[in-house]
Design an enzyme around this catalytic site. Structure first.
Site, PDB file in Angstrom:
ATOM      1  N   GLU A 278       0.884  -1.384   0.184  1.00  0.00           N
ATOM      2  CA  GLU A 278      -0.180  -0.193  -0.303  1.00  0.00           C
ATOM      3  C   GLU A 278       0.823   1.137  -0.544  1.00  0.00           C
ATOM      4  O   GLU A 278       0.093   2.263  -0.567  1.00  0.00           O
ATOM      5  CB  GLU A 278      -1.080  -0.399   1.545  1.00  0.00           C
ATOM      6  N   HIS A 299       6.142 -26.852  -1.079  1.00  0.00           N
ATOM      7  CA  HIS A 299       5.820 -28.417  -1.137  1.00  0.00           C
ATOM      8  C   HIS A 299       4.850 -27.835  -2.043  1.00  0.00           C
ATOM      9  O   HIS A 299       3.964 -28.557  -2.244  1.00  0.00           O
ATOM     10  CB  HIS A 299       5.240 -29.183  -0.139  1.00  0.00           C
ATOM     11  N   LYS A 414     -14.794   0.933  -3.666  1.00  0.00           N
ATOM     12  CA  LYS A 414     -15.487   1.014  -2.836  1.00  0.00           C
ATOM     13  C   LYS A 414     -16.623   1.838  -3.898  1.00  0.00           C
ATOM     14  O   LYS A 414     -17.716   1.820  -3.201  1.00  0.00           O
ATOM     15  CB  LYS A 414     -14.777   2.379  -1.306  1.00  0.00           C
TER      16      LYS A 414
HETATM   17  O1  PA5 Z   1      -4.084   1.401   5.542  1.00  0.00           O
HETATM   18  C1  PA5 Z   1      -5.438   2.042   5.482  1.00  0.00           C
HETATM   19  O2  PA5 Z   1      -5.438   2.879   5.692  1.00  0.00           O
HETATM   20  C2  PA5 Z   1      -5.982   0.859   5.461  1.00  0.00           C
HETATM   21  O3  PA5 Z   1      -5.813  -0.321   5.338  1.00  0.00           O
HETATM   22  C3  PA5 Z   1      -7.423   1.407   6.745  1.00  0.00           C
HETATM   23  O4  PA5 Z   1      -7.064   1.068   7.929  1.00  0.00           O
HETATM   24  C4  PA5 Z   1      -8.325   0.419   6.867  1.00  0.00           C
HETATM   25  O5  PA5 Z   1      -9.042   0.665   5.182  1.00  0.00           O
HETATM   26  C5  PA5 Z   1      -9.589   0.740   7.434  1.00  0.00           C
HETATM   27  O6  PA5 Z   1      -9.795   1.950   7.442  1.00  0.00           O
HETATM   28  P1  PA5 Z   1     -10.586   2.524   8.837  1.00  0.00           P
HETATM   29  O7  PA5 Z   1      -9.443   2.355  10.394  1.00  0.00           O
HETATM   30  O8  PA5 Z   1     -10.714   4.073   8.740  1.00  0.00           O
HETATM   31  O9  PA5 Z   1     -11.694   1.767   9.124  1.00  0.00           O
END
Ligand code: PA5
Length: 425
Positions: A278, A299, A414
């Site tokens: 990310e 394996h 989303k």
């Molecule tokens: O790294 C990130 O920003 C995402 O993985 C969020 O943590 C994830 O989408 C969860 O978001 P939130 O804490 O707003 O529910």
């Protein structure tokens, strides 16, 4: 505490040739002048974290110790992976201290949620909902269902003690809901993004509830901050790792396989995949983070690593001391022909599997291997490892001219899903 070894990395450039650029970027990170600098709260978090809030977490865990038989951790992505990675690494996959962590709110799977509801029936449950935005659909949906279960089971009054919310300090629906219902709340700092948040209440609350020593995690995190606060490539293994990744991508390797020889590190690799993937996978750039647990996956995926297309390098996390060890017993009849190992430690066998695989992949398969060595899988080591990977991620992304702290791409699915679900604007 943590060692980095690039001698099996088949690097065609010298890591130290990057000293100038690393020195400049080290300054950019610590002086918070780079892209995404409003999310660099983790950099000096070992010094700045809220000690009062930390004590409140420790007290809460003590207070709920006898009630926290099942701890439902309701969150996704950065609000979920860190706690699970830490808990499994530190406690192993079958802890027997009377606390069970169950993870919810990280999937839309109806089967999964229904099975969790069956599993917790009749058990004493604590529910920790974790969401910075408070609007993440997977988490909010599961929380709605579990909140109703909790209220039906314990009544609204007792839920004030049994439900804990970790969210933004002031904004968002979850904060408003928690305040209205009278839940205890903990704060996700504004300047720390999800994937860097395991050492904030996001990770610390569920870990403390599960009986984990969160002070030792913070101590390890601080130690790494001190050890790795240098731009000198000869002194900073995290930066040597960051540079090695860039060198290997320059050599054409676009996939990094994170390998561990302990099943209790599987979720750590999931956490690592989010951190790297990310942070780095944007603007058409980045290395694809992949993972495997050896020897299990030797394996299955082992064939590809050994003889498949040369797209990947491996980063192997080795562990000096296992959580538990055992000895291979001897057998008078020796029908299985395993007596040649009698008297040997099980961990020694695992380590020989690593040595043999390293030689097979590097010498025979010509697959570069970077090795990160960790002393053990305890709390302190987890804290240390977090800072190591955070600072390495910041460096390796800045070297690629990427903002390591945003994730614009995750919004696309989303938007489409909300359209299909008929979500009002
Ligand atoms: O790294 C990130 O920003 C995402 O993985 C969020 O943590 C994830 O989408 C969860 O978001 P939130 O804490 O707003 O529910």
């Amino acid at each position: 505490m943590m060692k980095f070894d690039s001698t099996h990395g088949l690097l065609k450039e010298n890591i130290n040739d990057y000293q100038e650029v690393v020195t400049k970027l080290h300054q950019v990170i610590h002086e918070k002048t780079g892209a995404g600098n409003d999310y660099l709260g983790w950099v000096d978090w070992p010094l700045t974290y809220d000690k009062e809030e930390f004590d409140r977490i420790v007290k809460l865990a003590k207070k709920l110790e006898s009630k926290a038989k099942v701890i439902l951790v309701c969150g996704i992505g950065g609000s979920y992976l860190g706690a699970r990675a830490a808990a499994e690494m530190i406690q192993g996959l079958y802890p027997d201290n009377g606390h069970e962590l169950v993870y919810v709110g990280n999937t839309f799977s109806s089967t999964y949620l229904q099975q969790v509801l069956n599993h917790i029936k009749g058990k004493s449950v604590i529910l920790n909902v974790i969401s910075k935005s408070g609007t993440t659909t997977e988490t909010a949906l599961a929380f709605r269902i579990l909140k109703q279960y909790m209220e039906e089971t314990y009544g609204k009054e007792e839920c004030k003690e049994r439900i804990i919310a970790t969210t933004d300090k002031a904004r968002g629906t979850l904060k408003a809901l928690a305040d209205k219902e009278g839940y205890e709340t903990f704060v996700i700092p504004d300047d720390i993004g999800g994937r860097y948040s395991v050492v904030t209440p996001v990770g610390l609350v569920p870990l403390a509830l599960a009986g984990i020593d969160i002070q030792a995690i913070m101590d390890g995190f601080l130690q790494a901050y001190n050890d790795l606060n240098t731009a000198d490539l000869n002194e900073n293994p995290a930066y040597r790792y960051a540079v090695s990744r860039r060198i290997l991508q320059n050599q054409g390797y676009d996939v990094e396989m994170f390998v561990a020889y302990e099943p209790q590190l599987r979720m750590l690799s999931e956490w690592w995949k989010q951190l790297l993937g990310e942070s780095e996978g944007k603007e058409g750039k980045g290395i694809l983070p992949d993972s495997a647990i050896f020897s299990t996956d030797l394996h299955s995926l082992g064939q590809f690593v050994q003889e498949g297309k040369k797209v990947l390098f491996e980063t192997v996390l080795t562990v000096e001391k296992p959580t538990y060890d055992g000895v291979v017993p001897s057998d008078e009849e020796n029908l299985d022909k395993m007596n040649y190992l009698a008297g040997k430690s099980l961990d020694w066998v695992n380590k020989m599997a690593f040595e043999g695989t390293l030689e097979a992949h590097v010498e025979t398969g010509k697959v570069p291997n970077l090795i990160i060595n960790l002393e053990d899988m305890k709390e302190y080591s987890f804290g240390y490892l977090c800072y190591f990977f955070f600072i390495a991620t910041a460096m390796t992304c800045y070297m690629l001219d990427i903002n390591p702290f945003n994730q614009p791409g995750v919004e696309v699915y989303k938007k489409n899903m909300f359209r299909l679900l008929g979500k009002p604007e």
